[in-house]
Each structure stands twice: as structure tokens, then as C-alpha cells.
Motif scaffolding. Structure first.
Motif, PDB file in Angstrom:
ATOM      1  N   ASN A   1       0.112 -67.360  34.902  1.00 49.67           N
ATOM      2  CA  ASN A   1       0.380 -66.140  35.666  1.00 49.67           C
ATOM      3  C   ASN A   1      -0.451 -66.052  36.936  1.00 49.67           C
ATOM      4  O   ASN A   1      -0.812 -64.976  37.375  1.00 49.67           O
ATOM      5  CB  ASN A   1       0.092 -64.893  34.808  1.00 49.67           C
ATOM      6  CG  ASN A   1       1.383 -64.186  34.457  1.00 49.67           C
ATOM      7  OD1 ASN A   1       2.431 -64.542  34.951  1.00 49.67           O
ATOM      8  ND2 ASN A   1       1.296 -63.190  33.618  1.00 49.67           N
TER       9      ASN A   1
ATOM     10  N   SER B   1       0.310 -63.627  39.751  1.00 52.04           N
ATOM     11  CA  SER B   1       1.384 -62.764  39.275  1.00 52.04           C
ATOM     12  C   SER B   1       0.844 -61.375  38.971  1.00 52.04           C
ATOM     13  O   SER B   1      -0.309 -61.206  38.592  1.00 52.04           O
ATOM     14  CB  SER B   1       2.017 -63.349  38.022  1.00 52.04           C
ATOM     15  OG  SER B   1       2.948 -62.454  37.479  1.00 52.04           O
TER      16      SER B   1
ATOM     17  N   ILE C   1       2.353 -59.357  36.686  1.00 55.31           N
ATOM     18  CA  ILE C   1       2.916 -58.945  35.410  1.00 55.31           C
ATOM     19  C   ILE C   1       1.820 -58.313  34.551  1.00 55.31           C
ATOM     20  O   ILE C   1       0.792 -58.902  34.305  1.00 55.31           O
ATOM     21  CB  ILE C   1       3.536 -60.147  34.663  1.00 55.31           C
ATOM     22  CG1 ILE C   1       4.644 -60.777  35.501  1.00 55.31           C
ATOM     23  CG2 ILE C   1       4.083 -59.708  33.311  1.00 55.31           C
ATOM     24  CD1 ILE C   1       5.133 -62.093  34.958  1.00 55.31           C
TER      25      ILE C   1
ATOM     26  N   ALA D   1       5.214 -56.827  30.630  1.00 49.72           N
ATOM     27  CA  ALA D   1       6.261 -57.677  30.055  1.00 49.72           C
ATOM     28  C   ALA D   1       5.649 -58.845  29.296  1.00 49.72           C
ATOM     29  O   ALA D   1       4.626 -59.401  29.700  1.00 49.72           O
ATOM     30  CB  ALA D   1       7.189 -58.192  31.152  1.00 49.72           C
TER      31      ALA D   1
ATOM     32  N   ASN E   1       7.450 -65.277  32.158  1.00 55.09           N
ATOM     33  CA  ASN E   1       6.207 -65.630  32.804  1.00 55.09           C
ATOM     34  C   ASN E   1       6.494 -66.389  34.087  1.00 55.09           C
ATOM     35  O   ASN E   1       7.594 -66.916  34.274  1.00 55.09           O
ATOM     36  CB  ASN E   1       5.333 -66.477  31.870  1.00 55.09           C
ATOM     37  CG  ASN E   1       3.859 -66.154  32.015  1.00 55.09           C
ATOM     38  OD1 ASN E   1       3.398 -65.808  33.093  1.00 55.09           O
ATOM     39  ND2 ASN E   1       3.119 -66.279  30.932  1.00 55.09           N
TER      40      ASN E   1
ATOM     41  N   GLU F   1      11.644 -56.067  25.174  1.00 54.90           N
ATOM     42  CA  GLU F   1      10.289 -55.611  25.478  1.00 54.90           C
ATOM     43  C   GLU F   1       9.956 -54.370  24.641  1.00 54.90           C
ATOM     44  O   GLU F   1      10.838 -53.577  24.306  1.00 54.90           O
ATOM     45  CB  GLU F   1      10.139 -55.290  26.962  1.00 54.90           C
ATOM     46  CG  GLU F   1      10.341 -56.483  27.890  1.00 54.90           C
ATOM     47  CD  GLU F   1       9.225 -57.507  27.792  1.00 54.90           C
ATOM     48  OE1 GLU F   1       8.182 -57.223  27.161  1.00 54.90           O
ATOM     49  OE2 GLU F   1       9.405 -58.614  28.349  1.00 54.90           O
TER      50      GLU F   1
ATOM     51  N   GLU G   1       9.598 -54.335  34.296  1.00 56.97           N
ATOM     52  CA  GLU G   1       9.053 -55.482  35.015  1.00 56.97           C
ATOM     53  C   GLU G   1      10.031 -56.655  35.102  1.00 56.97           C
ATOM     54  O   GLU G   1       9.781 -57.618  35.838  1.00 56.97           O
ATOM     55  CB  GLU G   1       7.732 -55.938  34.380  1.00 56.97           C
ATOM     56  CG  GLU G   1       6.551 -55.119  34.865  1.00 56.97           C
ATOM     57  CD  GLU G   1       5.218 -55.647  34.384  1.00 56.97           C
ATOM     58  OE1 GLU G   1       4.232 -55.467  35.121  1.00 56.97           O
ATOM     59  OE2 GLU G   1       5.143 -56.213  33.279  1.00 56.97           O
ATOM     60  N   TRP G   2      11.152 -56.548  34.418  1.00 59.42           N
ATOM     61  CA  TRP G   2      12.185 -57.568  34.626  1.00 59.42           C
ATOM     62  C   TRP G   2      12.828 -57.438  35.999  1.00 59.42           C
ATOM     63  O   TRP G   2      13.552 -58.329  36.447  1.00 59.42           O
ATOM     64  CB  TRP G   2      13.212 -57.518  33.492  1.00 59.42           C
ATOM     65  CG  TRP G   2      12.670 -58.204  32.271  1.00 59.42           C
ATOM     66  CD1 TRP G   2      11.791 -57.689  31.361  1.00 59.42           C
ATOM     67  CD2 TRP G   2      12.916 -59.547  31.855  1.00 59.42           C
ATOM     68  NE1 TRP G   2      11.479 -58.616  30.406  1.00 59.42           N
ATOM     69  CE2 TRP G   2      12.152 -59.767  30.675  1.00 59.42           C
ATOM     70  CE3 TRP G   2      13.709 -60.584  32.348  1.00 59.42           C
ATOM     71  CZ2 TRP G   2      12.174 -60.988  30.008  1.00 59.42           C
ATOM     72  CZ3 TRP G   2      13.732 -61.801  31.671  1.00 59.42           C
ATOM     73  CH2 TRP G   2      12.976 -61.986  30.523  1.00 59.42           C
TER      74      TRP G   2
ATOM     75  N   GLU H   1      10.846 -57.441  38.474  1.00 62.93           N
ATOM     76  CA  GLU H   1       9.988 -58.479  39.058  1.00 62.93           C
ATOM     77  C   GLU H   1      10.562 -59.868  38.757  1.00 62.93           C
ATOM     78  O   GLU H   1      10.575 -60.751  39.622  1.00 62.93           O
ATOM     79  CB  GLU H   1       8.573 -58.359  38.483  1.00 62.93           C
ATOM     80  CG  GLU H   1       7.580 -59.337  39.068  1.00 62.93           C
ATOM     81  CD  GLU H   1       6.926 -58.835  40.341  1.00 62.93           C
ATOM     82  OE1 GLU H   1       6.539 -59.680  41.154  1.00 62.93           O
ATOM     83  OE2 GLU H   1       6.824 -57.606  40.520  1.00 62.93           O
ATOM     84  N   PHE H   2      11.035 -60.058  37.537  1.00 59.61           N
ATOM     85  CA  PHE H   2      11.643 -61.337  37.160  1.00 59.61           C
ATOM     86  C   PHE H   2      12.821 -61.651  38.078  1.00 59.61           C
ATOM     87  O   PHE H   2      12.923 -62.763  38.617  1.00 59.61           O
ATOM     88  CB  PHE H   2      12.099 -61.269  35.706  1.00 59.61           C
ATOM     89  CG  PHE H   2      12.827 -62.496  35.222  1.00 59.61           C
ATOM     90  CD1 PHE H   2      12.117 -63.622  34.810  1.00 59.61           C
ATOM     91  CD2 PHE H   2      14.212 -62.537  35.169  1.00 59.61           C
ATOM     92  CE1 PHE H   2      12.784 -64.758  34.351  1.00 59.61           C
ATOM     93  CE2 PHE H   2      14.884 -63.666  34.719  1.00 59.61           C
ATOM     94  CZ  PHE H   2      14.165 -64.776  34.312  1.00 59.61           C
TER      95      PHE H   2
ATOM     96  N   GLU I   1       9.486 -60.264  45.809  1.00 57.98           N
ATOM     97  CA  GLU I   1       8.458 -59.715  44.939  1.00 57.98           C
ATOM     98  C   GLU I   1       7.816 -58.463  45.512  1.00 57.98           C
ATOM     99  O   GLU I   1       7.433 -57.559  44.773  1.00 57.98           O
ATOM    100  CB  GLU I   1       7.380 -60.768  44.654  1.00 57.98           C
ATOM    101  CG  GLU I   1       7.836 -61.919  43.783  1.00 57.98           C
ATOM    102  CD  GLU I   1       8.309 -63.118  44.574  1.00 57.98           C
ATOM    103  OE1 GLU I   1       8.045 -64.249  44.149  1.00 57.98           O
ATOM    104  OE2 GLU I   1       8.954 -62.912  45.639  1.00 57.98           O
TER     105      GLU I   1
END
Length: 388
Positions: free
Chosen positions: A48, A51, A53, A56, A60, A201, A209-210, A212-213, A221
Motif C-alpha cells: 500500500n 496509498s 486506503i 477497505a 490493494n 466490505e 473506498e471502492w 478509489e479502486f 485518485e
């Protein structure tokens, strides 16, 4: 100074410099990782690096050189996201490569349209499954479907693969439960697929936070971070506002095939009720699992009979118009406290396509649980069912 004395001093200086060099080399050698530690690092999960995150647990990302991203998706599959025009780094020969930013995607869940809403990339959707205009609640998607910019390719149980192939999607986003039936076919068509598992989750911010994915595939981002920071601030404010209050008891369940389906104790919905200040009747029911489970009508009644508030979170487009209409589906609930007091709240039709707005949904729940504390708040994602 005589020659003999000078030789002794020079010898001492050389000896001292040799010792310093020896110590310096020894120190440097000791800080290098041993072969064992290198092996452990290579076998570990992604670190990470860089990252953001925080919540979540089902995906990753690791940022490599030249803006390359190594991603683990919702099925623990590794993907290498390489900017268009850049070469794939060495050492990743067996990993699926996706060039970013993507601009022609197939979405295989109507919920995924809300995950990309904060990114404003609706123009990249080339095709969708399970999404029709009558049930869709995102205007940008509906308008593009009406104009033909987005093609409907069938439901996941009966996809038109020839049509999908003709649309030439760069990537297909599928949900975890569809991997078995769709993954092999997409491999056959040589269409890269990515597994999205936000529903698994256990925290609402983890599900959010998906976003963000999804942003990783668009190089957006920054937009995702901004949206998620605002959501976290909203949730923290709600949590502080209801802290220390006498918690109302809340129940929730939908009737399906003669049984009740309830969100289990480890689900993100259970956590939402907790953050909003409610005492969820099923918080201890399968608290080590996520998702939903079926229970008998009798068990639902026993657990829910003294609940102050009933929250109906329907997934389809049909919503109860009156409490009596709702009770007719399961007469056993007629004498429940929440039903007798007219405290039945239903989700709005767009609720399931609002993953990007879970912070607003939590704030709505808090306003339902504590109307005196949230005077002036307009509940947007639920409505109170008429007591008739």
C-alpha cells in the motif's frame, strides 16, 4: 622529531583508519536485508505504498515506478495498470496488463455506476448489463442509454457475448459472485476483467473506498480522495452528534420467498446503523460474516418485536405504499412495536445505486433515529410509509 617516532605515529594513524573503515563496512553490511528477509518481503502482500486506503480490506494497490500500479482486485487477482505509451516493467510477465486511463468499459452491475459517479467518467461506459432505463436512477447513464452511446448487452445470466465482443471493451468490471460464470468466458474473448467486491466490505467507508479502486483505472485518485475525505468528515460529525444518546432499537429486513432476509452483524449496513446511533437487532447475528442471510418469520418477529424503528431496504423498484400493504406480506409482524407506532421507513428506489452517498444515507438514518437532534435535516434516501 626523529624518524623512528614518526614511523610509530604514522603506523598508529593507518591502523586507526583501517579500524574505522572496517566498522563502517560492518555497519553497512548489517543493514542490508538477509536472503531470508528478501524472500519474506517478496511473498508478502502489497504494502500500500503511497496509498490512502484506510477502511477497505478486499483490494490493494502498490505504486511502482513510472506511474505503474500493481493492484489486487476483489478476487485476489493481480493486475498491472500501465499508463498508455509506457512499457510494462520487467518481472511481471504472468500478470494481466491494463493500459490506463481506460476509456471503453463494460459495467456488469448497476451499482458500479455509482462508484464512478464522483469521477465523472460516464462517457467511458460503452456497455452495461442488468441496467435498464426503467430502473436506472443515474441521469447521466439513462441519457447515454437513450442516445445509444451506452449499449445494453443483456443480464448476467444471459449475456449477448457476440454483441459484447463487437463493442471491444478494454475492461469488464464484474462482481465477485459472477466470477465463476463470467470470468472464463471473458478470458475466451480476450477481454480483461476486474473483480469488484465492495459489497463484501464490513464498513461503509470501506465500501465507499471502492471509488478509489475504480479511480486507479482512470488515474483519478485525486477526485476519489476528495470525495472520500468529505464522506469521512460527514460520518465523523454524525457519530459525534449521537454519541452518548439513548439508542433507539432498529430492525431491518425484506420479505423474500416467504422468509425474511436480513443484513448480518458483520455487514456494512449493520455498521451504518451503529454509526447512526441505532441499536440494530441483528448486530450479533453472524457477526463474523458480511452480506445477508435468510431467517424464518418467527425468528424475525422474536428478534424485532420490540424495535422502535423498522427500516425496509428494498433492492427492486417496488416499495410499500402503506403499512397495511406491507403487513399483508407477513401478517406476523402486525403487532411489532415499530409497525403499531407507524415507524416503518422505506429506502428510496435509488438507494442501491448510491454507494457513493453512504455518508448521506447514514446521516438520514441518524435523523430518523434522532429527529430532535437533526431538526431541519431533509431525509433524502428514505421515506416514511403511510400508516394506513
Amino acid at each position: 622529531m626523529n624518524l623512528s617516532k614518526m614511523k610509530k605515529i604514522l603506523t598508529a594513524l593507518i591502523l586507526g583508519m583501517t579500524m574505522v573503515a572496517f566498522v563502517g563496512c560492518s555497519t553497512k553490511t548489517n543493514t542490508d536485508p538477509s536472503p531470508d528477509s528478501k524472500e519474506i518481503k517478496e511473498e508478502s502482500t502489497l504494502e500500500n505504498k503511497d496509498s490512502k486506503i484506510k477502511y477497505a480490506t478486499k483490494f490493494n494497490v502498490e505504486y511502482l515506478d513510472n506511474n505503474v500500479k500493481l493492484v489486487i482486485d476483489g478476487a485476489d487477482r493481480k493486475l498491472l495498470l500501465v499508463p498508455k505509451g509506457e512499457k510494462k516493467p520487467e518481472g511481471y510477465d504472468d500478470i494481466q496488463v491494463i493500459n490506463t486511463p481506460i476509456d471503453n468499459v463494460l459495467l456488469c452491475s448497476s451499482m458500479q455506476t455509482s462508484l464512478i459517479r464522483p469521477l465523472n467518467v460516464f462517457d467511458t461506459i460503452g456497455a452495461v448489463t442488468t441496467y435498464d432505463i426503467d430502473k436506472g436512477h443515474i441521469d447521466e447513464v439513462n441519457d447515454r442509454m437513450k442516445s445509444g452511446a451506452i449499449t445494453y448487452v443483456g443480464r448476467n445470466t444471459a449475456l449477448d457475448y457476440e454483441l459484447i465482443k463487437s463493442k471491444k471493451p478494454e475492461v469488464a468490471f464484474i462482481i465477485a459472485s459472477d466470477v465463476a460464470k463470467l470470468g472464463a468466458k471473458f478470458d475466451e474473448l480476450e477481454i480483461p476483467y476486474v473483480v469488484e467486491a465492495s459489497a463484501a466490505e464490513s464498513h461503509p467507508l470501506g465500501r465507499m473506498e471502492w471509488i478509489e479502486f475504480m479511480s486507479l483505472f482512470y488515474n483519478k485518485e485525486a477526485e476519489a480522495d476528495k470525495h472520500l475525505q468529505k464522506a469521512e468528515e460527514t460520518i465523523n460529525k454524525v457519530s459525534e452528534k449521537v454519541k452518548g444518546k439513548n439508542k433507539p432499537v432498529a430492525t431491518a429486513g425484506v420479505i423474500y420467498d416467504g422468509k425474511f432476509s436480513v443484513r448480518v452483524g458483520g455487514s456494512y449496513q449493520s455498521k451504518m446503523y451503529e454509526i447512526a446511533g441505532g441499536d440494530y437487532t441483528f448486530k450479533d447475528f453472524q457477526s463474523d460474516k458480511t452480506g445477508a442471510a435468510s431467517i424464518t418469520n418467527e425468528e424475525f418477529y422474536a428478534r424485532s418485536t420490540k424495535a422502535d424503528i423498522y427500516v425496509f431496504e428494498g433492492m427492486g423498484k417496488t416499495r410499500p405504499k402503506t403499512i397495511s400493504e406491507f403487513v399483508s406480506q407477513a401478517p406476523i409482524i402486525e403487532n411489532m412495536k415499530s409497525i403499531k407506532n407507524g415507524e416503518l421507513w422505506s429506502s428510496q428506489p435509488w438507494w442501491s445505486q448510491s454507494v457513493d452517498k453512504l455518508d448521506e444515507i447514514i446521516e438520514d438514518l441518524a435523523a430518523i433515529f434522532y429527529p430532535e437532534e437533526f431538526k431541519g435535516h431533509e431525509v433524502r434516501h428514505y421515506f416514511k410509509v403511510e400508516n394506513k
